[in-house]
Write a protein that holds these residues in place. Structure first.
Motif, PDB file in Angstrom:
ATOM      1  N   CYS A  71     -42.977 -15.464  13.949  1.00 55.87           N
ATOM      2  CA  CYS A  71     -44.088 -14.506  13.803  1.00 55.87           C
ATOM      3  C   CYS A  71     -45.217 -14.853  14.761  1.00 55.87           C
ATOM      4  CB  CYS A  71     -44.625 -14.511  12.377  1.00 55.87           C
ATOM      5  SG  CYS A  71     -43.441 -14.063  11.106  1.00 55.87           S
ATOM      6  N   ILE A  72     -45.511 -16.131  14.869  1.00 59.88           N
ATOM      7  CA  ILE A  72     -46.587 -16.574  15.756  1.00 59.88           C
ATOM      8  C   ILE A  72     -46.171 -16.373  17.210  1.00 59.88           C
ATOM      9  CG2 ILE A  72     -48.159 -18.476  16.308  1.00 59.88           C
ATOM     10  CD1 ILE A  72     -48.226 -17.256  13.326  1.00 59.88           C
ATOM     11  N   THR A  73     -44.893 -16.522  17.495  1.00 62.20           N
ATOM     12  CA  THR A  73     -44.376 -16.229  18.829  1.00 62.20           C
ATOM     13  C   THR A  73     -44.606 -14.756  19.166  1.00 62.20           C
ATOM     14  OG1 THR A  73     -42.710 -17.972  18.601  1.00 62.20           O
ATOM     15  CG2 THR A  73     -42.309 -16.307  20.294  1.00 62.20           C
ATOM     16  N   VAL A  74     -44.338 -13.871  18.208  1.00 60.68           N
ATOM     17  CA  VAL A  74     -44.575 -12.432  18.422  1.00 60.68           C
ATOM     18  C   VAL A  74     -46.060 -12.180  18.690  1.00 60.68           C
ATOM     19  CG1 VAL A  74     -44.563 -10.155  17.306  1.00 60.68           C
ATOM     20  CG2 VAL A  74     -42.555 -11.651  17.126  1.00 60.68           C
ATOM     21  N   ALA A  75     -46.935 -12.832  17.947  1.00 60.62           N
ATOM     22  CA  ALA A  75     -48.377 -12.640  18.153  1.00 60.62           C
ATOM     23  C   ALA A  75     -48.794 -13.077  19.557  1.00 60.62           C
ATOM     24  CB  ALA A  75     -49.175 -13.399  17.096  1.00 60.62           C
ATOM     25  N   HIS A  76     -48.277 -14.206  20.018  1.00 57.52           N
ATOM     26  CA  HIS A  76     -48.587 -14.660  21.382  1.00 57.52           C
ATOM     27  C   HIS A  76     -47.996 -13.698  22.417  1.00 57.52           C
ATOM     28  CE1 HIS A  76     -50.740 -18.436  20.836  1.00 57.52           C
ATOM     29  NE2 HIS A  76     -49.930 -18.706  19.823  1.00 57.52           N
ATOM     30  N   TRP A  77     -46.786 -13.190  22.145  1.00 61.34           N
ATOM     31  CA  TRP A  77     -46.170 -12.220  23.052  1.00 61.34           C
ATOM     32  C   TRP A  77     -47.041 -10.961  23.137  1.00 61.34           C
ATOM     33  CZ3 TRP A  77     -44.586  -7.205  22.308  1.00 61.34           C
ATOM     34  CH2 TRP A  77     -43.897  -6.618  23.384  1.00 61.34           C
ATOM     35  N   ALA A  78     -47.481 -10.451  21.986  1.00 61.01           N
ATOM     36  CA  ALA A  78     -48.278  -9.215  21.954  1.00 61.01           C
ATOM     37  C   ALA A  78     -49.633  -9.389  22.629  1.00 61.01           C
ATOM     38  CB  ALA A  78     -48.457  -8.750  20.507  1.00 61.01           C
ATOM     39  N   GLN A  79     -50.117 -10.603  22.689  1.00 64.55           N
ATOM     40  CA  GLN A  79     -51.382 -10.881  23.375  1.00 64.55           C
ATOM     41  C   GLN A  79     -51.205 -10.803  24.893  1.00 64.55           C
ATOM     42  OE1 GLN A  79     -54.430 -13.970  21.998  1.00 64.55           O
ATOM     43  NE2 GLN A  79     -53.229 -15.096  23.503  1.00 64.55           N
ATOM     44  N   LYS A  80     -49.979 -11.049  25.366  1.00 61.10           N
ATOM     45  CA  LYS A  80     -49.714 -11.127  26.808  1.00 61.10           C
ATOM     46  C   LYS A  80     -48.926  -9.936  27.358  1.00 61.10           C
ATOM     47  CE  LYS A  80     -47.775 -14.383  30.167  1.00 61.10           C
ATOM     48  NZ  LYS A  80     -47.125 -15.694  30.348  1.00 61.10           N
ATOM     49  N   TYR A  81     -48.021  -9.372  26.561  1.00 69.02           N
ATOM     50  CA  TYR A  81     -47.087  -8.353  27.036  1.00 69.02           C
ATOM     51  C   TYR A  81     -47.132  -7.095  26.168  1.00 69.02           C
ATOM     52  CZ  TYR A  81     -44.812 -12.202  29.590  1.00 69.02           C
ATOM     53  OH  TYR A  81     -44.540 -13.256  30.417  1.00 69.02           O
ATOM     54  N   THR A  82     -46.510  -6.041  26.673  1.00 65.84           N
ATOM     55  CA  THR A  82     -46.243  -4.838  25.888  1.00 65.84           C
ATOM     56  C   THR A  82     -44.862  -4.327  26.292  1.00 65.84           C
ATOM     57  OG1 THR A  82     -47.212  -3.346  27.526  1.00 65.84           O
ATOM     58  CG2 THR A  82     -48.672  -4.143  25.772  1.00 65.84           C
ATOM     59  N   SER A  83     -44.322  -3.438  25.484  1.00 64.18           N
ATOM     60  CA  SER A  83     -43.051  -2.802  25.815  1.00 64.18           C
ATOM     61  C   SER A  83     -42.977  -1.459  25.104  1.00 64.18           C
ATOM     62  CB  SER A  83     -41.865  -3.664  25.378  1.00 64.18           C
ATOM     63  OG  SER A  83     -40.655  -2.935  25.512  1.00 64.18           O
ATOM     64  N   GLU A  84     -42.577  -0.454  25.837  1.00 66.26           N
ATOM     65  CA  GLU A  84     -42.411   0.870  25.244  1.00 66.26           C
ATOM     66  C   GLU A  84     -41.266   0.885  24.231  1.00 66.26           C
ATOM     67  OE1 GLU A  84     -40.516   3.884  27.894  1.00 66.26           O
ATOM     68  OE2 GLU A  84     -40.453   2.220  29.333  1.00 66.26           O
ATOM     69  N   TYR A  85     -40.398  -0.130  24.265  1.00 67.68           N
ATOM     70  CA  TYR A  85     -39.237  -0.157  23.379  1.00 67.68           C
ATOM     71  C   TYR A  85     -39.492  -0.826  22.023  1.00 67.68           C
ATOM     72  CZ  TYR A  85     -36.630   1.547  27.345  1.00 67.68           C
ATOM     73  OH  TYR A  85     -36.185   2.313  28.388  1.00 67.68           O
ATOM     74  N   ILE A  86     -40.621  -1.490  21.857  1.00 68.98           N
ATOM     75  CA  ILE A  86     -40.918  -2.108  20.563  1.00 68.98           C
ATOM     76  C   ILE A  86     -41.583  -1.080  19.670  1.00 68.98           C
ATOM     77  CG2 ILE A  86     -42.162  -3.944  19.353  1.00 68.98           C
ATOM     78  CD1 ILE A  86     -39.751  -4.852  21.121  1.00 68.98           C
ATOM     79  N   ASP A  87     -40.856  -0.677  18.634  1.00 67.66           N
ATOM     80  CA  ASP A  87     -41.349   0.324  17.686  1.00 67.66           C
ATOM     81  C   ASP A  87     -42.171  -0.295  16.563  1.00 67.66           C
ATOM     82  OD1 ASP A  87     -40.304   2.501  18.977  1.00 67.66           O
ATOM     83  OD2 ASP A  87     -38.729   2.894  17.496  1.00 67.66           O
ATOM     84  N   ALA A  88     -41.779  -1.489  16.139  1.00 67.75           N
ATOM     85  CA  ALA A  88     -42.408  -2.081  14.956  1.00 67.75           C
ATOM     86  C   ALA A  88     -41.998  -3.544  14.850  1.00 67.75           C
ATOM     87  CB  ALA A  88     -41.976  -1.322  13.701  1.00 67.75           C
ATOM     88  N   ALA A  89     -42.627  -4.226  13.875  1.00 74.83           N
ATOM     89  CA  ALA A  89     -42.269  -5.624  13.612  1.00 74.83           C
ATOM     90  C   ALA A  89     -42.373  -5.922  12.127  1.00 74.83           C
ATOM     91  CB  ALA A  89     -43.175  -6.565  14.397  1.00 74.83           C
ATOM     92  N   LEU A  90     -41.375  -6.617  11.618  1.00 69.76           N
ATOM     93  CA  LEU A  90     -41.402  -7.176  10.274  1.00 69.76           C
ATOM     94  C   LEU A  90     -41.646  -8.668  10.461  1.00 69.76           C
ATOM     95  CD1 LEU A  90     -40.967  -6.903   7.201  1.00 69.76           C
ATOM     96  CD2 LEU A  90     -38.528  -7.336   7.622  1.00 69.76           C
ATOM     97  N   LEU A  91     -42.781  -9.143   9.964  1.00 69.31           N
ATOM     98  CA  LEU A  91     -43.228 -10.524  10.172  1.00 69.31           C
ATOM     99  C   LEU A  91     -43.222 -11.239   8.829  1.00 69.31           C
ATOM    100  CD1 LEU A  91     -46.102  -9.216  12.360  1.00 69.31           C
ATOM    101  CD2 LEU A  91     -44.124 -10.460  13.247  1.00 69.31           C
TER     102      LEU A  91
END
Length: 184
Positions: A71-91
């Motif tokens: 989950c924390i990896t996803v948060a760091h990813w979202a701080q740096k990157y984006t993607s049109e293919y990510i619809d949602a996240a279950l954390l």
């Protein structure tokens, strides 16, 4: 296009009795996993870049399913990157890298980002998680713009919690996906 699911395990990965692995085995046509070089000595930059490598290769709408340090990896990813293919996240059971003494050896995960995610998300937490207090989990959810669900006393919501197929988790996932995994 079909929605896919990308699992992001936490420290030590998710073993054979973990709900993430069980779901991957049940639905191999829908689920895949981010693999890390070293599951036992996490380094934030390595973990985030491995996640980005997988996301950069996506061609279909995808829901991230992260557990613990994932989950924390996803948060760091979202701080740096984006993607049109990510619809949602279950954390699920975000590990509190800032305050948990159990995680004092992980490299670079602090401070935990408090950024609004550009996709829908749900944080699921347990009232007796040894890696994060329920209050901290709720604070993460608010800062990420996530719906927050307290599922009671289920430990770290992992294999030790005895959740097996974790039907409750599948029902929560339905809020983010058109799939009814309980009946698939």
């Amino acid at each position: 296009m079909n929605t896919r699911f990308l699992t992001i395990p936490g420290l030590a990965s998710s073993g054979p009795n973990h709900w993430q692995t069980i779901w991957e085995n049940q639905y191999p046509h829908l689920f895949s996993r981010v693999e890390q070089v070293n599951w036992d000595w996490p380094v934030k930059d390595e973990w985030v870049e491995k996640l980005q490598e997988r996301i950069a290769g996506l061609t279909e709408p995808t829901i991230l399913i992260a557990h613990s340090l994932g989950c924390i990896t996803v948060a760091h990813w979202a701080q740096k990157y984006t993607s049109e293919y990510i619809d949602a996240a279950l954390l699920v059971a975000p590990a509190d890298a800032d305050l948990s003494k159990r995680l004092n050896f992980v490299v670079g995960f602090t401070p935990v980002p408090r950024v609004l995610f550009p996709f829908k998300s749900i944080v699921v937490a347990s009232a007796n998680d040894m890696y994060a207090s329920i209050g901290r989990s709720e604070m993460f959810a608010k800062s990420w713009g996530s719906e927050f669900i307290n599922i009671g006393k289920k430990g770290h919501i992992n294999a030790v919690s005895g959740l097996d197929d974790w039907q409750e988790g599948k029902k929560i996932l339905e809020k983010l996906s058109r799939y009814n995994l309980v009946e698939v």
